[in-house]
Scaffold this active site. Structure first.
Site, PDB file in Angstrom:
ATOM      1  N   ASP A 231       1.734   4.941   0.432  1.00  0.00           N
ATOM      2  CA  ASP A 231       1.199   6.032   1.233  1.00  0.00           C
ATOM      3  C   ASP A 231       1.224   7.351   0.466  1.00  0.00           C
ATOM      4  O   ASP A 231       2.235   7.715  -0.140  1.00  0.00           O
ATOM      5  CB  ASP A 231       2.033   6.161   2.511  1.00  0.00           C
ATOM      6  N   ALA A 232       0.098   8.063   0.508  1.00  0.00           N
ATOM      7  CA  ALA A 232      -0.004   9.464   0.068  1.00  0.00           C
ATOM      8  C   ALA A 232       0.742   9.753  -1.233  1.00  0.00           C
ATOM      9  O   ALA A 232       1.598  10.632  -1.294  1.00  0.00           O
ATOM     10  CB  ALA A 232       0.491  10.400   1.178  1.00  0.00           C
TER      11      ALA A 232
ATOM     12  N   ASN B 130      -5.493  10.490  14.008  1.00  0.00           N
ATOM     13  CA  ASN B 130      -5.390  11.914  13.726  1.00  0.00           C
ATOM     14  C   ASN B 130      -6.446  12.730  14.456  1.00  0.00           C
ATOM     15  O   ASN B 130      -6.508  13.956  14.305  1.00  0.00           O
ATOM     16  CB  ASN B 130      -5.473  12.170  12.215  1.00  0.00           C
TER      17      ASN B 130
ATOM     18  N   ARG C 195       0.880  -1.177   0.000  1.00  0.00           N
ATOM     19  CA  ARG C 195       0.000   0.000   0.000  1.00  0.00           C
ATOM     20  C   ARG C 195       0.915   1.224   0.000  1.00  0.00           C
ATOM     21  O   ARG C 195       1.742   1.409   0.894  1.00  0.00           O
ATOM     22  CB  ARG C 195      -0.906  -0.018   1.227  1.00  0.00           C
TER      23      ARG C 195
ATOM     24  N   ASP D 236     -11.228   6.996   0.959  1.00  0.00           N
ATOM     25  CA  ASP D 236     -11.524   7.884   2.077  1.00  0.00           C
ATOM     26  C   ASP D 236     -12.954   8.409   2.014  1.00  0.00           C
ATOM     27  O   ASP D 236     -13.563   8.694   3.054  1.00  0.00           O
ATOM     28  CB  ASP D 236     -10.544   9.060   2.093  1.00  0.00           C
ATOM     29  N   ASP D 237     -13.488   8.563   0.807  1.00  0.00           N
ATOM     30  CA  ASP D 237     -14.856   9.069   0.681  1.00  0.00           C
ATOM     31  C   ASP D 237     -15.845   8.165   1.406  1.00  0.00           C
ATOM     32  O   ASP D 237     -16.797   8.645   2.039  1.00  0.00           O
ATOM     33  CB  ASP D 237     -15.257   9.182  -0.792  1.00  0.00           C
ATOM     34  N   PHE D 238     -15.654   6.863   1.310  1.00  0.00           N
ATOM     35  CA  PHE D 238     -16.525   5.904   1.997  1.00  0.00           C
ATOM     36  C   PHE D 238     -16.488   6.171   3.495  1.00  0.00           C
ATOM     37  O   PHE D 238     -17.522   6.290   4.158  1.00  0.00           O
ATOM     38  CB  PHE D 238     -16.066   4.482   1.674  1.00  0.00           C
TER      39      PHE D 238
ATOM     40  N   ILE E  39      -8.507   7.361  13.180  1.00  0.00           N
ATOM     41  CA  ILE E  39      -8.556   7.358  14.647  1.00  0.00           C
ATOM     42  C   ILE E  39      -7.419   8.216  15.198  1.00  0.00           C
ATOM     43  O   ILE E  39      -7.622   9.142  15.974  1.00  0.00           O
ATOM     44  CB  ILE E  39      -8.444   5.931  15.201  1.00  0.00           C
TER      45      ILE E  39
ATOM     46  N   GLU F 129      -2.886   5.085  -1.644  1.00  0.00           N
ATOM     47  CA  GLU F 129      -3.583   6.158  -0.941  1.00  0.00           C
ATOM     48  C   GLU F 129      -3.368   7.404  -1.787  1.00  0.00           C
ATOM     49  O   GLU F 129      -2.225   7.800  -2.013  1.00  0.00           O
ATOM     50  CB  GLU F 129      -3.035   6.387   0.464  1.00  0.00           C
TER      51      GLU F 129
END
Length: 566
Positions: free
Chosen positions: A250-251, A378, A248, A302-304, A376, A282
């Site tokens: 990241d960013a 953040n 995965r 993230d929308d979900f 969580i 991501e």
């Protein structure tokens, strides 16, 4: 391999890209230093008759010796000695492992440190497999400053963190997972380096793009071949040497180089052809173009999460403002088309367009979740949904997550109704510790709950050991009930949903109330999956369907109905 130490047949070759330096010495612990040879492109190399376990470092000048940025293991932390490793030394038990298809994955994200290290994770795996989880995803395990960290402040991307265990321990953990039928994914960070222990700027300033910044520091210059090679080889190392089943990334919006992302995916897929390798992004940009079979399997959606968080908690501040208006309609779009933002302007992004059309993508191109480390950790106090949401509605949302056709991701502790916080923690010292502590408190000053300086003092100090200890996921008081719910839902998923996922397409999703939605998908075998749930406060009418799972009175607040019509 162009970076690092490579051991073979009793000798080790050392390579370092240090274009800012004219001379570099290879220091071997307990032996004389060796002058390294420089070529015209700034690559330094040397060979020595040294075995695995040998400690080494690079001497830049009289006052500065640095670890290998591609170190495979460290001794004494990220400021200490690098260690020669033989990547072929481990004897694998699970040689027959050929991976799992993407459609079969139910992923649990976990933090190795809070579980006690690689060996402790291995001990926890039988329970996860028994529950019906089919994959784990490790938050970054690469070496970072100190002994505890989320992993996104890593500075030595090739070296497993010493506080988690040795390379052998990590391989044994992956081996155990494969024995149990669990795929293992790894979160990797290719967009920046952490602030403690990053020496690259001292000898390879061109590794970074001086004109571009990320929220976490200087951007990496992936358009330069040595930099590109550093990260692509790192990805291949995790997949080959450690036999991870996927990565995965990241960013990647902070990398902002689609050509690099596509080339990296293409090289990975060409290099590993004997088993499925799952590549997940991501990407805040909701870039549907990257989600193609030749590129990446899926993106964290993230929308979900964001729209469901609004429906479950009523919170609409910060980035939740993008989902505050007509949340049921937005959830319907998410279930029917993947992304909610597909080119529209969003309040949290100053009205700038975000995203691309995604309705043509299969549901499995999206990783769905109700919680993860970011959502969580953040939060100022690291609260889970079990603390801030109505539990009946949370159960309905859990059914949507686990029985819907997107790929579900859980966060450690979800399955036991954990109410433990997951806090942001680091192990920095002196001025850096002060800066991180105060920066975190300043970050939350814009929230009404923390506008008062005294209120901000309640935000846990990231560097305190107690902050880390509090972040261990303990089962909630109703943990057995949550585990039973997860077991039931995952059994249904594996029996009825997974075999039909390939070829599934959305055929309609609508809001049927201010907090209620009904969505339908035609599955790969032609059956129609229908999910209706009500996360609002008023009764609604659910459609008739053959019932796979139901919770609550049909149409009442917090109720859900999942049906499959063949």
């Amino acid at each position: 391999m162009t970076w690092g130490a490579r051991y073979a047949d009793g000798r080790t070759e050392f390579r370092l890209w240090a274009p800012d330096r004219d001379t570099v010495m290879l220091e071997l612990d307990g032996d004389d230093a060796i002058a390294m040879t420089r070529d015209g492109e700034g690559w330094f190399s040397a060979e020595a008759d040294v075995a695995p376990g040998t400690r080494y470092r690079f001497r830049l000048d009289a006052d500065l010796a640095v670890p290998d940025p591609a170190s495979r293991a460290q001794s004494g932390g990220v400021h200490g000695w690098s260690v020669v490793v033989d990547p072929e030394a481990y004897r694998w038990r699970s040689d027959g492992w050929r991976g799992r298809p993407w459609e079969e994955l139910v992923i649990q994200e976990l933090h190795v440190g809070t579980l006690g290290g690689f060996a402790s994770v291995a001990d926890a795996l039988p329970g996860l497999a028994d529950l019906g989880i089919t994959a784990i995803e490790l938050m970054p395990v690469n070496a970072f400053g100190g002994t505890r960290n989320w992993g996104y402040d890593g500075v030595l991307p090739y070296a497993p963190a010493e506080s988690y265990g040795t390379p052998k321990d990590l391989k044994a953990m992956v081996d155990r997972a494969h024995d149990l039928g669990l795929a293992v994914l790894l979160d990797v960070v290719y967009n920046h380096f952490g602030p403690d222990g990053n020496y690259l700027g001292a000898y390879a300033s061109d590794f970074f793009d001086g004109e571009v910044d990320t929220p976490w520091g200087g951007a990496v210059a992936v358009e330069r071949e040595p930099v590109r090679r550093f990260f692509v080889d790192n990805a291949l190392m995790w997949l080959r040497d450690y036999r991870f089943d996927g990565l995965r990334f990241d960013a990647v919006h902070a990398i902002a180089d689609d050509a690099f992302l596509d080339a990296m995916a293409a090289e990975i897929r060409a290099a590993i052809t004997d088993r499925p390798v799952h590549l997940v992004l991501e990407n805040e940009g909701n870039d549907a173009d990257r989600l193609a079979p030749a590129h990446y399997d899926a993106q964290w959606n993230d929308d979900f999460h964001n729209v469901l968080h609004v429906l479950l908690t009523g919170e609409t501040s910060a980035y939740y403002a993008d989902f505050a208006d007509r949340p049921a309609e937005r959830l319907a779009r998410c279930l029917g088309e993947g992304f909610i933002y597909q080119g529209e302007g969003s309040p949290n992004h100053d009205g700038k367009p975000r995203g691309k059309p995604s309705a043509h993508l299969p549901p499995t191109a999206f990783v769905a979740f109700l919680q993860n480390h970011d959502q969580i950790g953040n939060r100022a106090l690291g609260e889970r949904l079990t603390v801030i949401a109505d539990l009946q509605k949370l159960r309905a949302a859990t059914a949507l997550l686990l029985l819907g056709p997107q790929i579900p991701l859980l966060f450690m502790g979800d399955e036991t109704g954990s109410r433990s916080p997951f806090l942001f923690f680091t192990d920095f010292h002196d001025d850096l510790a002060d800066a991180v502590r105060e920066g975190r408190r300043k970050e939350f000053a814009k929230f009404a709950a923390f506008a008062d300086p005294e209120a901000r003092e309640a935000i846990p100090d990231p560097n305190a050991l107690a902050t880390f200890e509090r972040s261990r996921a303990e089962a909630g008081p109703d943990g057995d009930e949550w585990r039973a719910l997860y077991r039931e839902l995952l059994a249904i998923r594996h029996r009825e949903i997974v075999p039909r996922l390939r070829g599934a397409v959305a055929i309609g999703a609508d809001a049927i109330g201010s907090g209620a939605v009904v969505a339908r998908w035609r599955m790969g075998d032609g059956a129609v999956l229908t999910i209706a749930l009500n996360l609002g406060d008023e009764n609604v009418t659910f459609p008739e369907t053959d019932i796979l799972f139901a919770n609550g009175d049909a149409g009442a607040p917090g109720s859900v109905r999942v049906g499959l019509d063949q």
